[in-house]
Design a protein around this motif. Structure first.
Motif, PDB file in Angstrom:
ATOM      1  N   VAL A  68       0.842  -1.206   0.000  1.00  0.00           N
ATOM      2  CA  VAL A  68       0.000   0.000   0.000  1.00  0.00           C
ATOM      3  C   VAL A  68       0.874   1.253   0.000  1.00  0.00           C
ATOM      4  CG1 VAL A  68      -1.711   1.351   1.301  1.00  0.00           C
ATOM      5  CG2 VAL A  68      -1.944  -1.141   1.126  1.00  0.00           C
ATOM      6  N   CYS A  69       1.865   1.308   0.890  1.00  0.00           N
ATOM      7  CA  CYS A  69       2.607   2.575   1.028  1.00  0.00           C
ATOM      8  C   CYS A  69       3.930   2.625   0.264  1.00  0.00           C
ATOM      9  CB  CYS A  69       2.826   2.928   2.502  1.00  0.00           C
ATOM     10  SG  CYS A  69       4.032   1.923   3.349  1.00  0.00           S
ATOM     11  N   GLN A  70       4.349   1.507  -0.363  1.00  0.00           N
ATOM     12  CA  GLN A  70       5.658   1.522  -1.035  1.00  0.00           C
ATOM     13  C   GLN A  70       5.599   1.208  -2.527  1.00  0.00           C
ATOM     14  OE1 GLN A  70       8.425  -1.007   1.057  1.00  0.00           O
ATOM     15  NE2 GLN A  70       8.012  -0.061   3.018  1.00  0.00           N
ATOM     16  N   ASP A  71       4.466   0.706  -3.015  1.00  0.00           N
ATOM     17  CA  ASP A  71       4.425   0.227  -4.405  1.00  0.00           C
ATOM     18  C   ASP A  71       4.189   1.319  -5.442  1.00  0.00           C
ATOM     19  OD1 ASP A  71       4.955  -2.264  -3.541  1.00  0.00           O
ATOM     20  OD2 ASP A  71       3.120  -3.209  -4.273  1.00  0.00           O
ATOM     21  N   TYR A  72       3.686   2.475  -5.021  1.00  0.00           N
ATOM     22  CA  TYR A  72       3.350   3.537  -5.985  1.00  0.00           C
ATOM     23  C   TYR A  72       4.089   4.830  -5.623  1.00  0.00           C
ATOM     24  CZ  TYR A  72      -0.486   0.327  -6.966  1.00  0.00           C
ATOM     25  OH  TYR A  72      -1.226  -0.787  -7.276  1.00  0.00           O
ATOM     26  N   GLN A  73       4.637   5.485  -6.653  1.00  0.00           N
ATOM     27  CA  GLN A  73       5.403   6.704  -6.384  1.00  0.00           C
ATOM     28  C   GLN A  73       4.764   7.944  -6.994  1.00  0.00           C
ATOM     29  OE1 GLN A  73       9.605   6.328  -7.148  1.00  0.00           O
ATOM     30  NE2 GLN A  73       9.661   4.225  -6.444  1.00  0.00           N
ATOM     31  N   GLN A  74       3.567   7.775  -7.624  1.00  0.00           N
ATOM     32  CA  GLN A  74       2.911   8.959  -8.200  1.00  0.00           C
ATOM     33  C   GLN A  74       2.593   9.960  -7.092  1.00  0.00           C
ATOM     34  OE1 GLN A  74       1.599   5.720  -8.622  1.00  0.00           O
ATOM     35  NE2 GLN A  74       0.399   5.674 -10.509  1.00  0.00           N
ATOM     36  N   VAL A  75       2.761  11.229  -7.397  1.00  0.00           N
ATOM     37  CA  VAL A  75       2.515  12.288  -6.416  1.00  0.00           C
ATOM     38  C   VAL A  75       1.073  12.213  -5.908  1.00  0.00           C
ATOM     39  CG1 VAL A  75       2.387  14.794  -6.074  1.00  0.00           C
ATOM     40  CG2 VAL A  75       4.268  13.810  -7.374  1.00  0.00           C
ATOM     41  N   MET A  76       0.130  11.990  -6.825  1.00  0.00           N
ATOM     42  CA  MET A  76      -1.290  11.931  -6.455  1.00  0.00           C
ATOM     43  C   MET A  76      -1.544  10.812  -5.438  1.00  0.00           C
ATOM     44  SD  MET A  76      -4.111  13.508  -7.090  1.00  0.00           S
ATOM     45  CE  MET A  76      -5.878  13.368  -7.157  1.00  0.00           C
ATOM     46  N   TYR A  77      -0.915   9.655  -5.658  1.00  0.00           N
ATOM     47  CA  TYR A  77      -1.092   8.519  -4.740  1.00  0.00           C
ATOM     48  C   TYR A  77      -0.553   8.873  -3.355  1.00  0.00           C
ATOM     49  CZ  TYR A  77      -1.107   3.733  -2.983  1.00  0.00           C
ATOM     50  OH  TYR A  77      -1.356   2.610  -2.232  1.00  0.00           O
ATOM     51  N   LEU A  78       0.650   9.442  -3.330  1.00  0.00           N
ATOM     52  CA  LEU A  78       1.271   9.785  -2.040  1.00  0.00           C
ATOM     53  C   LEU A  78       0.471  10.868  -1.315  1.00  0.00           C
ATOM     54  CD1 LEU A  78       5.036   9.793  -3.133  1.00  0.00           C
ATOM     55  CD2 LEU A  78       3.814   7.993  -1.907  1.00  0.00           C
ATOM     56  N   GLU A  79      -0.112  11.797  -2.078  1.00  0.00           N
ATOM     57  CA  GLU A  79      -0.950  12.844  -1.461  1.00  0.00           C
ATOM     58  C   GLU A  79      -2.168  12.238  -0.781  1.00  0.00           C
ATOM     59  OE1 GLU A  79      -0.037  16.835  -4.164  1.00  0.00           O
ATOM     60  OE2 GLU A  79      -1.741  15.557  -4.673  1.00  0.00           O
ATOM     61  N   GLN A  80      -2.780  11.252  -1.434  1.00  0.00           N
ATOM     62  CA  GLN A  80      -3.979  10.623  -0.848  1.00  0.00           C
ATOM     63  C   GLN A  80      -3.617   9.741   0.356  1.00  0.00           C
ATOM     64  OE1 GLN A  80      -6.784  11.879  -1.657  1.00  0.00           O
ATOM     65  NE2 GLN A  80      -5.682  13.024  -3.237  1.00  0.00           N
ATOM     66  N   LEU A  81      -2.450   9.103   0.276  1.00  0.00           N
ATOM     67  CA  LEU A  81      -1.968   8.314   1.421  1.00  0.00           C
ATOM     68  C   LEU A  81      -1.766   9.241   2.619  1.00  0.00           C
ATOM     69  CD1 LEU A  81      -1.043   5.456   2.217  1.00  0.00           C
ATOM     70  CD2 LEU A  81       1.235   6.041   1.407  1.00  0.00           C
ATOM     71  N   LEU A  82      -1.172  10.402   2.361  1.00  0.00           N
ATOM     72  CA  LEU A  82      -0.967  11.404   3.413  1.00  0.00           C
ATOM     73  C   LEU A  82      -2.307  11.917   3.943  1.00  0.00           C
ATOM     74  CD1 LEU A  82       0.881  13.237   5.082  1.00  0.00           C
ATOM     75  CD2 LEU A  82       1.018  14.792   3.130  1.00  0.00           C
ATOM     76  N   ALA A  83      -3.276  12.090   3.043  1.00  0.00           N
ATOM     77  CA  ALA A  83      -4.610  12.563   3.454  1.00  0.00           C
ATOM     78  C   ALA A  83      -5.251  11.571   4.428  1.00  0.00           C
ATOM     79  CB  ALA A  83      -5.500  12.754   2.232  1.00  0.00           C
ATOM     80  N   CYS A  84      -5.058  10.264   4.183  1.00  0.00           N
ATOM     81  CA  CYS A  84      -5.624   9.237   5.084  1.00  0.00           C
ATOM     82  C   CYS A  84      -5.004   9.345   6.485  1.00  0.00           C
ATOM     83  CB  CYS A  84      -5.381   7.838   4.519  1.00  0.00           C
ATOM     84  SG  CYS A  84      -6.350   7.466   3.049  1.00  0.00           S
TER      85      CYS A  84
END
Length: 616
Positions: A289-305
């Motif tokens: 969940v937290c290491q497989d994707y490096q797109q900025v949008m993905y990381l922003e949503q992970l941070l939002a959670c």
């Protein structure tokens, strides 16, 4: 006898409903209302799509006319019960119209429809009248709760409305998608906990809508998701949502499920969310969940959670502090955007605040042992592409002096990933990181004096094997980074002169051989390292050891790099300062003669600064 002719009027009216003059369109809509109202009722389906299109009309008067006609049908049409599922979305769409007058008209008509339905179905809802009149706990603040009749009407028709919403929310026309997303929120406000039974298709709709390029569609859908969080029990929505987070259905928009999760959690209350904190945090911290994707949008949503959990549950987040810190470290390590890294660091600071910790260093002190265990578990598989390498960088840099308290755990990790057979790019990056830390060793790795105890082992097991010559440019680049780390170790004071003296026999040959490197930077670092070694232990060196050093330095007085020549001269000055009474001038006369002969030659050097240095 009008109803006998009514059917023949529908087709000409529909041909005229898109007339260029808005007044004509208003008259056509009003006439259509009368024709359907007083006709046979068979032509409702023929006119609904045309009326729906007029809800997007540029003229407010036209939209108002549609609202009035649909409201009238819901109140007075003889066969209205058969068409509730088709008429309700049209009237509720006007509740979010941009013109206040139309919004008020739609809301007023809708209340009348609800009141009439209550009256007509009094027996059916008699039991509900008592306990369904008080709003459920944690109802959205500042929102007026629709009356029971309105809620019941939507609940009873939701099964037929959801497929239509799912279809229209992906329509090719932007206005249709925006209106549909607004309608979804209105419907969910009416259905409250009854949306639970339609949760799967509703979530699937939200995932698709959150990938929309139109910002309004996304923001409206996130409001709808927030309502799901308010009304649906967490145990139910988490089962569906977390499964989707761990295995996203869309490879092109993997962040959609995280975006919906953040919104749903934002609508859920603290007491209901608290028992599920660990389950949510564990899911977010999973590597896939937290290491497989490096797109900025993905990381922003992970941070939002993470941010939603911190703001919703505050001090309760102490129980999942480690998992949240792991996620925040990962976001910082994978982010290529400075603003995102900054936001993640602010979240780390907020994680400290909700736990009553004074600083980020305190947070790292609380979890450092577990973080190093977390990294060590996978150290044998690390490569230059591994996020763990970047996670280590974030942890040791941000923890400051705290890392010095955990040197005994850190050292095996460093030994494991810096062996000569490991990935070259990874080794270079870790050496560069260590060089920064070792330059300020007293405030980082050696803050407690523990690194000094292990510096001999570090030099023997980590640095020296990486200074051994191997063919190839990449190998040469690794040696350069290892030399920079050695120089930082010598300069930063994390190794004592006594320890250095014990290792001089192993160290000096490798540093002297580095003087022959093709890389100017390697030769420069090797010269500087020799200078520092002579400063620290020159007077303690055996004459034989000293006599091995100066010939190599003399060679580099003719180096192609002016900087290397200058540093080599400085090193020779330090070599001369290292001569003690143990250095017998008679026994070593040939060495001294050679040295002075070469230095005298350089008094005629074309570079005046070299002449000055030789004379000095």
């Amino acid at each position: 006898h009008f109803h006998m002719q009514a059917e023949s009027l529908v087709q000409p009216l529909m041909h005229t409903i898109a007339h260029q003059h808005s007044r004509v369109r208003v008259s056509v809509i009003e006439a259509t209302g009368a024709v359907i109202q007083h006709g046979t009722g068979k032509n409702v389906d023929d006119v609904l799509s045309h009326l729906a299109q007029r809800l997007f009309d540029d003229s407010p008067q036209v939209r108002k006319a549609v609202t009035a006609v649909v409201g009238d049908w819901l109140l007075h049409m003889r066969d209205r019960y058969s068409y509730f599922h088709k008429l309700i979305p049209l009237l509720l769409s006007s509740i979010t119209d941009e013109i206040p007058e139309i919004r008020r008209l739609a809301a007023d008509l809708w209340k009348q429809v609800g009141a009439q339905w209550e009256k007509e179905n009094e027996e059916d809802i008699k039991d509900k009248m008592d306990f369904l009149l008080t709003p459920p706990p944690f109802y959205p603040p500042g929102v007026e709760r629709p009356r029971l009749g309105c809620r019941e009407l939507v609940v009873r028709n939701l099964g037929r409305l959801v497929p239509a919403i799912t279809h229209d929310i992906t329509d090719w026309l932007v206005p249709t998608r925006v209106r549909t997303s607004q309608l979804l929120s209105v419907l969910l406000l009416h259905t409250e906990d009854h949306s639970t039974q339609h949760l799967q298709p509703l979530l699937a709709t939200l995932y698709r809508a959150c990938a929309d390029t139109e910002r309004d569609v996304v923001s409206n859908c996130l409001e709808a998701a927030k309502l799901l969080g308010t009304f649906v029990p967490p145990v139910i929505f988490l089962k569906l949502l977390l499964d989707h987070v761990t295995t996203p259905s869309s490879s092109s928009h993997p962040w959609a499920s995280l975006m919906v999760l953040a919104a749903v959690l934002g609508g859920c209350s603290k007491p209901l969310l608290k028992p599920h904190l660990e389950q949510i945090a564990n899911t977010l911290a999973q590597p896939n969940v937290c290491q497989d994707y490096q797109q900025v949008m993905y990381l922003e949503q992970l941070l939002a959670c993470v941010d939603v959990l911190l703001h919703q549950c505050e001090s309760d987040c102490g129980s999942v502090s480690l998992q949240l810190l792991q996620v925040l470290v990962t976001i910082q390590s994978l982010s290529t955007e400075p603003h995102l890294s900054e936001k993640a660091l602010q979240s780390v600071q907020f994680l400290c605040k909700v736990q009553g910790l004074d600083s980020v260093m305190e947070l790292y002190r609380q979890h450092m042992g577990q973080l190093l265990d977390w990294l060590s578990a996978s150290v044998n598989t690390w490569s230059s592409y591994s996020p763990q390498r970047l996670q280590l960088h974030i942890i040791v840099i941000q923890s400051g002096p705290v890392i010095g308290e955990f040197v005994s755990q850190l050292m095996p990790l460093l030994c494991g990933c810096l062996q000569p057979d490991r990935d070259t790019e990874m080794r270079m990056s870790i050496f560069t990181m260590l060089a920064k830390l070792l330059l300020d060793a007293a405030n980082t790795l050696d803050s407690q004096g523990h690194f000094r105890d292990k510096s001999e082992k570090f030099l023997c097991d980590v640095l020296l094997p990486n200074l051994v010559w191997h063919a190839g440019r990449t190998a040469a680049a690794v040696r350069t980074s290892a030399l920079s780390c050695l120089l930082a170790l010598l300069h930063g004071g994390a190794i004592t002169p006594g320890q250095l003296l014990c290792l001089e026999e192993k160290l000096s040959p490798l540093v002297l051989s580095a003087l022959e490197e093709d890389s100017r930077m390697s030769r420069l670092l090797a010269c500087r390292s020799l200078s520092t070694i002579l400063k620290l232990i020159g007077t303690s060196l055996h004459p034989e050891a000293l006599n091995k050093i100066y010939p190599e330095l003399l060679k580099h007085l003719d180096d192609s790099s002016e900087e290397v020549r200058s540093v080599a001269l400085q090193a020779l000055g330090l070599w001369l300062s290292s001569l003690t009474k143990d250095y017998n001038p008679e026994l070593c006369a040939p060495h001294l003669q050679l040295l002075f002969q070469q230095l005298l030659l350089h008094l005629d050097d074309p570079d005046s600064s070299v002449q000055d240095q030789v004379l000095g």
